[in-house]
Design an enzyme around this catalytic site. Structure first.
Site, PDB file in Angstrom:
ATOM      1  N   LYS A 116       3.718  -0.359  33.486  1.00 57.38           N
ATOM      2  CA  LYS A 116       4.765  -0.990  34.769  1.00 57.38           C
ATOM      3  C   LYS A 116       5.760  -2.478  33.086  1.00 57.38           C
ATOM      4  O   LYS A 116       5.089  -3.619  32.844  1.00 57.38           O
ATOM      5  CB  LYS A 116       3.673  -2.004  34.934  1.00 57.38           C
ATOM      6  CG  LYS A 116       4.046  -2.519  36.692  1.00 57.38           C
ATOM      7  CD  LYS A 116       5.227  -3.570  36.135  1.00 57.38           C
ATOM      8  CE  LYS A 116       4.622  -5.201  35.624  1.00 57.38           C
ATOM      9  NZ  LYS A 116       5.500  -6.152  35.199  1.00 57.38           N
ATOM     10  N   GLU A 159      10.094  -6.500  34.673  1.00 62.40           N
ATOM     11  CA  GLU A 159      11.180  -6.377  35.963  1.00 62.40           C
ATOM     12  C   GLU A 159      12.959  -7.011  35.103  1.00 62.40           C
ATOM     13  O   GLU A 159      13.707  -6.897  36.095  1.00 62.40           O
ATOM     14  CB  GLU A 159      10.482  -7.279  37.223  1.00 62.40           C
ATOM     15  CG  GLU A 159      10.503  -8.778  36.572  1.00 62.40           C
ATOM     16  CD  GLU A 159       8.934  -9.001  36.415  1.00 62.40           C
ATOM     17  OE1 GLU A 159       8.395  -8.460  35.921  1.00 62.40           O
ATOM     18  OE2 GLU A 159       8.536 -10.108  37.357  1.00 62.40           O
ATOM     19  N   CYS A 218       8.494 -12.118  19.423  1.00 61.17           N
ATOM     20  CA  CYS A 218       6.236 -12.391  19.070  1.00 61.17           C
ATOM     21  C   CYS A 218       6.554 -12.887  17.658  1.00 61.17           C
ATOM     22  O   CYS A 218       5.911 -13.823  17.111  1.00 61.17           O
ATOM     23  CB  CYS A 218       5.745 -11.712  19.406  1.00 61.17           C
ATOM     24  SG  CYS A 218       5.684 -10.293  18.883  1.00 61.17           S
TER      25      CYS A 218
HETATM   26  P1  NAD Z   1       5.285 -12.202  30.039  1.00 61.10           P
HETATM   27  O1  NAD Z   1       3.889 -12.640  30.342  1.00 61.10           O
HETATM   28  O2  NAD Z   1       6.001 -13.198  31.213  1.00 61.10           O
HETATM   29  O3  NAD Z   1       5.303 -11.037  31.208  1.00 61.10           O
HETATM   30  C1  NAD Z   1       5.057 -10.020  30.369  1.00 61.10           C
HETATM   31  C2  NAD Z   1       4.326  -9.087  31.527  1.00 61.10           C
HETATM   32  O4  NAD Z   1       3.417  -9.769  32.767  1.00 61.10           O
HETATM   33  C3  NAD Z   1       5.836  -7.988  32.576  1.00 61.10           C
HETATM   34  O5  NAD Z   1       5.328  -7.542  32.769  1.00 61.10           O
HETATM   35  C4  NAD Z   1       5.474  -9.227  34.039  1.00 61.10           C
HETATM   36  O6  NAD Z   1       6.269  -8.508  35.313  1.00 61.10           O
HETATM   37  C5  NAD Z   1       3.794  -9.113  33.846  1.00 61.10           C
HETATM   38  N1  NAD Z   1       3.837 -10.573  34.460  1.00 61.10           N
HETATM   39  C6  NAD Z   1       3.747 -11.686  34.692  1.00 61.10           C
HETATM   40  N2  NAD Z   1       3.425 -12.570  35.182  1.00 61.10           N
HETATM   41  C7  NAD Z   1       2.448 -12.244  35.523  1.00 61.10           C
HETATM   42  C8  NAD Z   1       1.477 -12.932  36.505  1.00 61.10           C
HETATM   43  N3  NAD Z   1       1.486 -14.097  36.628  1.00 61.10           N
HETATM   44  N4  NAD Z   1       0.762 -11.803  37.044  1.00 61.10           N
HETATM   45  C9  NAD Z   1       0.371 -10.482  36.393  1.00 61.10           C
HETATM   46  N5  NAD Z   1       1.220  -9.932  35.744  1.00 61.10           N
HETATM   47  C10 NAD Z   1       2.502 -10.792  35.309  1.00 61.10           C
HETATM   48  O7  NAD Z   1       5.908 -12.552  29.528  1.00 61.10           O
HETATM   49  P2  NAD Z   1       7.938 -12.473  28.764  1.00 61.10           P
HETATM   50  O8  NAD Z   1       8.274 -13.764  29.168  1.00 61.10           O
HETATM   51  O9  NAD Z   1       8.284 -10.564  29.471  1.00 61.10           O
HETATM   52  O10 NAD Z   1       7.725 -11.814  27.621  1.00 61.10           O
HETATM   53  C11 NAD Z   1       7.435 -12.527  26.414  1.00 61.10           C
HETATM   54  C12 NAD Z   1       6.145 -12.891  26.572  1.00 61.10           C
HETATM   55  O11 NAD Z   1       6.119 -11.853  25.274  1.00 61.10           O
HETATM   56  C13 NAD Z   1       6.374 -14.177  24.834  1.00 61.10           C
HETATM   57  O12 NAD Z   1       5.000 -15.151  25.093  1.00 61.10           O
HETATM   58  C14 NAD Z   1       5.952 -13.151  22.961  1.00 61.10           C
HETATM   59  O13 NAD Z   1       5.284 -13.820  22.720  1.00 61.10           O
HETATM   60  C15 NAD Z   1       4.897 -12.464  23.825  1.00 61.10           C
HETATM   61  N6  NAD Z   1       5.060 -10.870  23.192  1.00 61.10           N
HETATM   62  C16 NAD Z   1       3.684 -11.092  22.605  1.00 61.10           C
HETATM   63  C17 NAD Z   1       4.216  -9.754  21.345  1.00 61.10           C
HETATM   64  C18 NAD Z   1       2.763  -9.039  20.709  1.00 61.10           C
HETATM   65  O14 NAD Z   1       2.648  -8.059  20.399  1.00 61.10           O
HETATM   66  N7  NAD Z   1       1.775 -10.300  21.121  1.00 61.10           N
HETATM   67  C19 NAD Z   1       5.429  -8.998  21.754  1.00 61.10           C
HETATM   68  C20 NAD Z   1       5.988  -8.741  22.059  1.00 61.10           C
HETATM   69  C21 NAD Z   1       6.563  -9.965  22.643  1.00 61.10           C
END
Ligand code: NAD
Length: 499
Positions: free
Chosen positions: A173, A176, A281
């Site tokens: 997944k 989006e 990140c």
């Molecule tokens: P996000 O948490 O908004 O989304 C990540 C995934 O979760 C997406 O597929 C999204 O559809 C899903 N999602 C979003 N809200 C949700 C909800 N309420 N319930 C269930 N699923 C949900 O993150 P983002 O904005 O796409 O990415 C940025 C974040 O990711 C930053 O905080 C960054 O630090 C982190 N990140 C961490 C790593 C790591 O390996 N630690 C790597 C890359 C990015």
């Protein structure tokens, strides 16, 4: 309007739920496509088909599965430009940066070509009279990968390559905001020989994530995204008895010691803080110079470097340093946080608000921003900004700087710049952060190590990619086998040693 669907049973299919999410061109602010958001019924279908396909895939010998990875790696190389373009088009990062996104994912595929060796079991001959003991690693079944927007190639590859090489089927997944690269990768995997149904790309939002977390067939969830969602997903997956590893957000500090080469430290900070508009990140978002003289000298070096940065759309050429942030909401949030920094008393040295790129006035751009005299109580320090903003927190001693890093709730990456081996060694040994750089600003480990933060940057066990990923996507079965070889023991009702 271009419509992006799902990848089910080896082909692209349109969504049937009637729900969609807009995909923007972050450089222009226009909607460039919309992605279908799957319904529960579409997810159930994808999972049922994946479960069917997984049985045969798990029975395929590991070397043949590895050959699919070899062919996949070659195809990623051949399609590097196409993949990088897909990344840049939806994410907005520059093409050189997008190539790095694909390349660091490809390296994980390359390591998974060696999955048969990493999955080898254990064997003890003659553990008792006529008794041999062995342990084997078996795939889990159908597993899920849920990925963020910021690395549209690398992180889906971190998830799919080890899971598939180990003999699982995967429901991926993607974000989006940036789904297209995952669909391209699925196509390449099919061309590489992956049987239909073994990788299903199901696009969607929270509804489909919850469906994955509650589905009894899904055995494990590998998540990457922000900390609140990582924690939520970890809790719900674990409650439902699934194996889960959920990687979250970060606030990465770089300590600059008085003996550091300050020009090199400034170059490193600018690259690690502003590359990909700070949407990594492992971005360095906090600079911690030790001593007032170091802090002043560092700012003096940062200002001209920041002024030289070229911000623009990826289409403007390879000399663009960074592009827009992902959405208007992300831009507004970052701009709001910069405002809060000013209100709360930080010194705004370079202000990236209000940047206008000619011809791209409606794009989601934020210019490089530098704050000095930031303190740990300020929102710009407490929150992950995920934008091109560096906060300088002045420390009076190495111990103060170390304590600042240790007390931070996140523990993804950190770095120290110094000429002193003892200090560097002490830092690497004591700091409670998962990935450490010594005179190296973004210490993302190579693919034969593994990636994982500490504290609130990761929930669950084991790291991503490398040998840990093969462990996460397999379970151990241990067999005790006896062949009588003329031994006659008689019945025993005791639980006892094998000798
Ligand atoms: P996000 O948490 O908004 O989304 C990540 C995934 O979760 C997406 O597929 C999204 O559809 C899903 N999602 C979003 N809200 C949700 C909800 N309420 N319930 C269930 N699923 C949900 O993150 P983002 O904005 O796409 O990415 C940025 C974040 O990711 C930053 O905080 C960054 O630090 C982190 N990140 C961490 C790593 C790591 O390996 N630690 C790597 C890359 C990015």
């Amino acid at each position: 309007m271009k419509e992006i669907g799902h990848w089910i049973n080896g082909k692209q299919v349109s969504g049937t739920s009637g729900r969609f999410s807009d995909i923007f061109n972050p450089a222009t602010g226009e909607v460039q496509a919309r992605v279908a958001l799957a319904s529960g019924a579409e997810l159930d279908h994808a999972i049922a088909e994946a479960a069917r396909a997984q049985v045969k895939w798990a029975a395929t010998n590991p070397q043949r599965r590895a050959r699919v990875m070899m062919a996949f790696g070659a195809l990623i190389n051949q399609n590097m430009e196409k993949l990088a373009e897909a990344v840049s088009r939806e994410h907005g990062k520059t093409l050189p940066d997008a190539r790095g996104d694909v390349q660091r994912g490809l390296e994980v595929v390359e390591v998974c070509m060696g999955a048969p060796a990493m999955m080898k079991g254990e064997y003890t001959d003659s553990a008792g009279p006529g008794i041999d003991l062995y342990a084997m690693r078996q795939p889990l079944g159908v597993v899920a990968g849920i990925t963020p927007f910021n690395f549209p190639a690398m992180i889906p590859l971190w998830k799919m390559a080890p899971a598939l090489a180990a003999g699982n089927a995967m429901i991926l997944k993607p974000s989006e905001r940036t789904p297209s690269t995952s669909l391209l990768l699925a196509e390449l995997l099919q061309e590489a020989g992956l049987p239909d149904g073994v990788l299903q790309v199901v696009n969607g939002d929270k509804e489909i994530v919850d469906g994955i977390l509650d589905h009894p067939v899904i055995q494990a969830v590998g998540f990457v995204g922000s900390t609140p969602i990582a924690q939520y997903i970890y809790g719900r997956a674990a409650t439902n008895g699934k194996r889960a590893q959920c990687f979250g957000g970060a606030k990465n500090h770089m300590i600059i010691m008085p003996d550091a080469d300050l020009d090199k430290a400034a170059d490193a900070l600018v690259g690690a803080g502003f590359g990909a508009a700070g949407e990594r990140c492992m971005a360095i978002s906090v600079a911690v110079p030790v001593g007032e003289k170091t802090a002043d000298a560092l700012v003096e070096r940062l200002i001209p470097r920041i002024e030289k940065l070229k911000v623009g759309p990826y289409t403007a050429g390879e000399d663009v340093d960074f592009g827009p942030v992902i959405t208007a909401q992300a831009r507004d949030r970052i701009v709001g946080l910069i405002g809060s920094g000013v209100e709360q008393g930080a010194k705004l040295v370079v202000d990236g608000r209000g940047i206008k790129i000619q011809g791209y006035e409606s794009g989601f751009f934020v210019g490089a921003t530098l704050f000095d005299n930031v303190t740990p109580e300020m929102d710009i320090y407490k929150q992950e900004i995920f934008g091109p903003v560096i906060s300088q927190v002045r420390a009076q001693s190495y111990d103060d700087a170390l304590a600042l890093v240790m007390d931070n709730e996140y523990g993804n990456g950190t770095a120290i710049f110094t000429a002193d081996g003892d200090t560097a060694r002490d830092f690497a040994s004591r700091v409670n952060v998962g990935m450490v750089g010594i005179n190296f600003p973004i210490p993302v480990p190579l693919s034969y190590y593994s990636f994982g933060g500490w504290k609130r940057s990761a929930f669950g066990d084991l790291n991503q990619y490398g040998p840990d990923a093969l462990r996460f996507y397999t379970k151990t079965k241990t067999v005790t086998a006896r062949w009588f070889s003329g031994i006659r023991e008689g019945a025993s009702l005791n639980f006892k040693a094998l000798d």
